[in-house]
Design an enzyme around this catalytic site. Structure first.
Site: not given
Length: 142
Positions: A103, A105
């Site tokens: 992932h 951010h």
């Protein structure tokens, strides 16, 4: 490197087993807001295919995540009248990774405003819902 765990929290979100404040979705990525944001509009961009982190992700999936992260950054600049964007991506424990699904951010930033420490305070669901709605609308125009 340990194997990918298909029961990690982000895999459950992708499968619809856990809720999220969705900003964007296509056949390859999902974008949703962090429930403990470090700044308003803190979004997470994740591939839908299983990938523990940057060390095992398919290069085409990584490229698509990066393209969408750029769109989220542009939307965040508009929606939150940001002065800049912080993009973070962590790999393995020693690299600061906490959820073992790749992932990125994407965090809108204001001059002279420090980010909150990680995982310190849950945002109110109605605030996240409004932010997700505004980011999603801005993504439609990019």
């Amino acid at each position: 490197m340990p194997d990918y765990d298909p029961n990690n929290i982000f895999a459950k979100i992708i499968r619809g087993e856990l809720p999220c404040h969705k900003v964007y979705e296509d056949d390859r990525v999902l974008v949703f807001l962090d429930i403990m944001p470090r700044a308003p509009g803190h979004a997470l961009v994740i591939p839908k295919n299983a990938a523990r982190n940057i060390l095992d992700v398919d290069p085409d999936d990584l490229a698509h995540v990066a393209r969408i992260a750029q769109k989220v950054a542009r939307a965040g600049m508009q929606v939150f009248d940001a002065d800049g964007i912080t993009v973070q991506q962590f790999n393995e424990n020693a690299g600061g990774q906490v959820v073992f699904h790749l992932h990125m951010h994407v965090i809108p930033r204001k001059e002279n405003v420090a980010m909150k420490p990680p995982a310190t305070e849950k945002e109110k669901p109605d605030v996240l819902a409004d932010q997700a709605r505004r980011l999603a609308a801005a993504m439609q125009t990019l």
